[in-house]
Every structure is written in structure tokens, then in C-alpha cells.
Scaffold this motif. Structure first.
Motif: not given
Length: 419
Positions: A355-369
Motif C-alpha cells: 500500500r503506497n500510503f504505508h510505504v511512501v507517504p510524503m516525507a517517508s523515510n528509512l532509518q538504520m540506527i
């Protein structure tokens, strides 16, 4: 080519067969905005065990909410509505939509695709939460940030880093924007295999078949009038244009009641067509893995920069990258993250699993901590839109030894890059 054609024919038939077997999920009006949905701010910050100390954060983000990326949809909608007006078929609701369309054009004039105030607020919020969650990384720290050459990405980067500097003006911040960053942030512009994929469109018959069976024409007839002289295929195309226009209004801060133009069922159907288009164009699928493979250099960059800090070969403890939905969709698919990677020949099931709204909403981001335990052992946590997710299928842990996570991520790369 004959084998591909036969395969596509089988897939198209699967759509019809499986449709009767699959229960449809109804999403709400906000979710139906799809990838144009404003960023869903997390309800609370994520804590981590006292036994772990943050060592590094690797961030890949999409630009924030923006004005429509181009004038194409509003102008196409305006032409159709004005034509209906000239023919005398336009409805009262159609005149209302024409006013909305004219307002979109007027508000966006000179700002097409530009980051708006909402998009800036989204980036400030993510930056502030990052600073609050991992303060030790910013104590006399260094921040490296890069963006694509797109002005909205550059502004997202500067808004984000400006917020960090407001919270600690001793931070050293190094920024870079331009086409030199395209191999990481805009591979869809330069990867020849992907360029060929988009030009050849081996998924086109699947997508057209799905749209023909799914996209309703009633919303567009409701505004153009029943007597508007256009066949159903072109009416469906205009209905998708109407959807794209209205679904993007929240992102530009123009809030109206979209249910005046769509029922929730219609909104869901039009969203599902847009969702499938993005899935086929931007993620690994059973037709081709090329859309995900283009993110291989970016994934390798994430692995290498994390390794450099883990092995104390670098002190760049905060690394930020600002790109596009088209940057993140391939990357998240390549990493096989939950909800971001889905393989099926039954494409009418995509809407329930990707679902694109789950994957890439505006300002979506991946963080590897990256964290260090008191024993000295290193662990990593993966956050999608600031919510921890599992990385390795079958393993429910959100904190993984870096060596194990690295091994898994290396296996996600195309074979020629696995070493």
C-alpha cells in the motif's frame, strides 16, 4: 518475447479469477490519498534499552509535502470541464470541481512541485525527533547530508538540517546537492535497464486490464455529465486524472471534502489502480526485479557507511539522504521490508499487501540506527517512517547483531554485487 507474452496473458486471466476469491479491504479517505498522503507523525517516540548506546543513524528520506509536481493533471481536468461547460453537459458538481481546479492552478502558479509549508513542518518534525531520540550523536557531532537536484529535495535537506542546527549550533553540517548524487538518489533517471523497462512496459497489459476492470467512470460522469461525448476507456483515464488531482490537495494544504466527488468505494477503486501502477513501476514484481535492483548502489552505500562507523574508520555518525518516492520504493522493496515487498501473480491482491500510503507517504523515510552494547557488540534497528520493523523474515527481533543484519542485506543485493 513469445514466452513473455504468454506469461502476461496468464497473469491477466489470474486477475479475473482471483478477484472473486479475494476479500477487498476498504481504506479511509486519508489512506486513499496514497503516496500523496501527508506524513503520519508517530504518536510517540521509540525508546531503546538502557544497555544500548546509539552509535550512528543512516537516514534515507523522501521530500516533504508539496504542490502538485506539474500542471498536467489540473490543466487536463480544466480542459475537460470547460469543454463540458461549452457543450452544456457540465453538472453543478462539475462547476464546483472546475472552481477547485482553477484554485489549484492559481495557488500552484510558479510553485509547481515546490515544498510547501506543510512539507517543511514534516521535515522539521522528523529532525527534531531524531535529535531528541539520539542526542549523543549530535554532541559535537558531524552531519553529512545529500539530496537530489530537485528543488523540493534540496529544500527538504536544508529545512531538516536547519532544524538540527537550531537545536545545537555546534554541529558540523556538510551538505551536497546535484546530479552527482543521482546514482544513489535518482537511479531511475540513469539506469539503462530500468529506462528500458519503463519504455517497454512489460507490465502494461496487466495494468490496463486491471484499470479496465476496476476504475469506475461514475465519478467523472458525475461532473462532466452523462451526455459528455467520450468512450469508457477515455472516461476511465479522466477519472484517474480526477483522482490524482483531488488526492494531492491535502499535500498542498488545500483541504476540501473529497467525498463530494467520490464515494468511499469509488475512492478505493481509483486508489487501487494508482497503487498497482506504482507497485509495477517501482518495486520488484513477478514480471521483473529491475525496478528494485536499481536501488542496489544505495543499499550498498548504507551497508558500507554503517560498516565504516562500526569499525571506527569514520566519525560521520549522522548521514542523511533526501530523494523521492521513486528512491524509496525500490530500496524498501530490495530490502524485502514487511509491507514493502510482495510477489504475486494475482495482481488484484496487491492492494491488501503493498500500500503506497504505508510505504511512501510524503516525507517517508528509512532509518538504520546502529547501537553498541556494553559488551562492545553492535546491533542495528530498522525504522520505517519512525516505526521499528523486522528485517529478517521469520525473525521477530527488531534489534539484530550488525554482522547478521549486514549478511542479510548483502544477500538482498543483485547477485553480481554480492561478495
Amino acid at each position: 518475447m513469445k514466452r513473455i507474452t504468454a506469461f502476461i496473458s496468464v497473469i491477466i486471466s489470474c486477475i479475473s479469477i482471483n478477484a472473486a476469491l479475494t476479500g477487498k479491504v476498504t481504506y479511509n479517505e486519508i489512506q486513499c490519498e496514497g503516496s500523496a498522503m501527508p506524513y503520519p507523525t508517530p504518536e510517540s517516540s521509540v525508546s531503546y534499552p538502557d544497555s544500548l548506546t546509539p552509535v550512528m543513524i543512516n537516514h534515507v528520506g523522501r521530500h516533504g509535502a508539496r504542490y502538485p509536481s506539474s500542471a498536467s493533471r489540473p490543466l487536463a481536468m480544466k480542459r475537460a470541464l470547460e469543454h463540458a461547460d461549452s457543450l452544456g453537459t457540465i453538472t453543478t458538481l462539475g462547476k464546483e470541481l472546475l472552481d477547485v481546479t482553477k484554485n489549484v492552478i492559481a495557488r500552484s502558479n510558479g510553485k509547481w512541485g515546490a515544498l510547501d509549508s506543510l512539507g517543511m513542518a514534516e521535515q522539521r518534525g522528523i529532525a527534531a525527533r531524531m535529535f531528541a531520540n539520539y542526542p549523543n550523536l549530535f554532541a559535537n557531532g558531524r552531519v553529512n547530508a545529500i539530496s537530489s537536484y530537485s528543488p523540493r529535495c534540496i529544500m527538504s535537506m536544508y529545512t531538516f538540517t536547519h532544524q538540527l542546527s537550531r537545536m545545537n549550533n555546534r554541529i558540523e553540517i556538510f551538505t551536497s546537492s546535484g546530479r552527482q548524487n543521482s546514482p544513489l538518489l535518482r537511479p531511475f533517471d540513469i539506469d539503462q535497464d530500468y529506462i528500458d523497462y519503463r519504455e517497454d512496459k512489460p507490465y502494461d497489459d496487466v495494468l490496463k486490464s486491471f484499470i479496465a476492470e476496476t476504475a469506475p467512470v461514475t465519478p467523472i460522469k458525475r461532473v462532466l455529465g452523462e451526455a459528455y461525448p467520450l468512450d469508457d476507456e477515455n472516461l476511465r483515464e479522466l477519472a484517474m486524472t480526477e483522482y490524482g488531482l483531488l488526492a494531492g490537495l491535502s499535500a498542498m494544504g488545500y483541504n476540501i471534502d473529497v467525498t463530494r466527488f467520490f464515494t468511499l468505494e469509488e475512492y478505493n477503486k481509483l486508489w487501487s489502480c494508482n497503487n498497482l501502477r506504482q507497485y509495477l513501476e517501482r518495486t520488484a514484481n513477478t514480471i521483473s526485479t529491475v525496478p528494485a535492483d536499481i536501488a542496489a548502489d544505495l543499499l550498498m552505500n548504507l551497508i558500507n557507511t554503517t560498516d565504516e562507523v562500526a569499525e571506527r574508520r569514520s566519525d560521520a555518525r549522522v548521514q542523511l539522504r533526501f530523494g523521492h518516492a521513486e528512491t524509496l520504493m525500490p530500496l524498501l522493496s530490495l530490502m524485502h521490508l514487511p509491507g514493502c515487498y510482495y510477489m504475486t501473480n494475482y495482481f488484484d491482491t496487491v492492494e491488501s499487501h503493498w500500500r503506497n500510503f504505508h510505504v511512501v507517504p510524503m516525507a517517508s523515510n528509512l532509518q538504520m540506527i546502529l547501537f553498541r552494547a556494553k559488551s562492545g557488540r553492535l546491533y542495528v534497528r530498522i525504522d520505517l517512517n519512525e516505526v521499528p520493523v523486522t528485517l529478517i523474515p521469520g525473525n521477530d527481533s527488531i534489534y539484530l547483531p550488525w554482522t547478521r543484519a549486514k549478511q542479510y542485506l548483502m544477500r538482498c543485493l543483485p547477485l553480481h554485487m554480492q561478495i
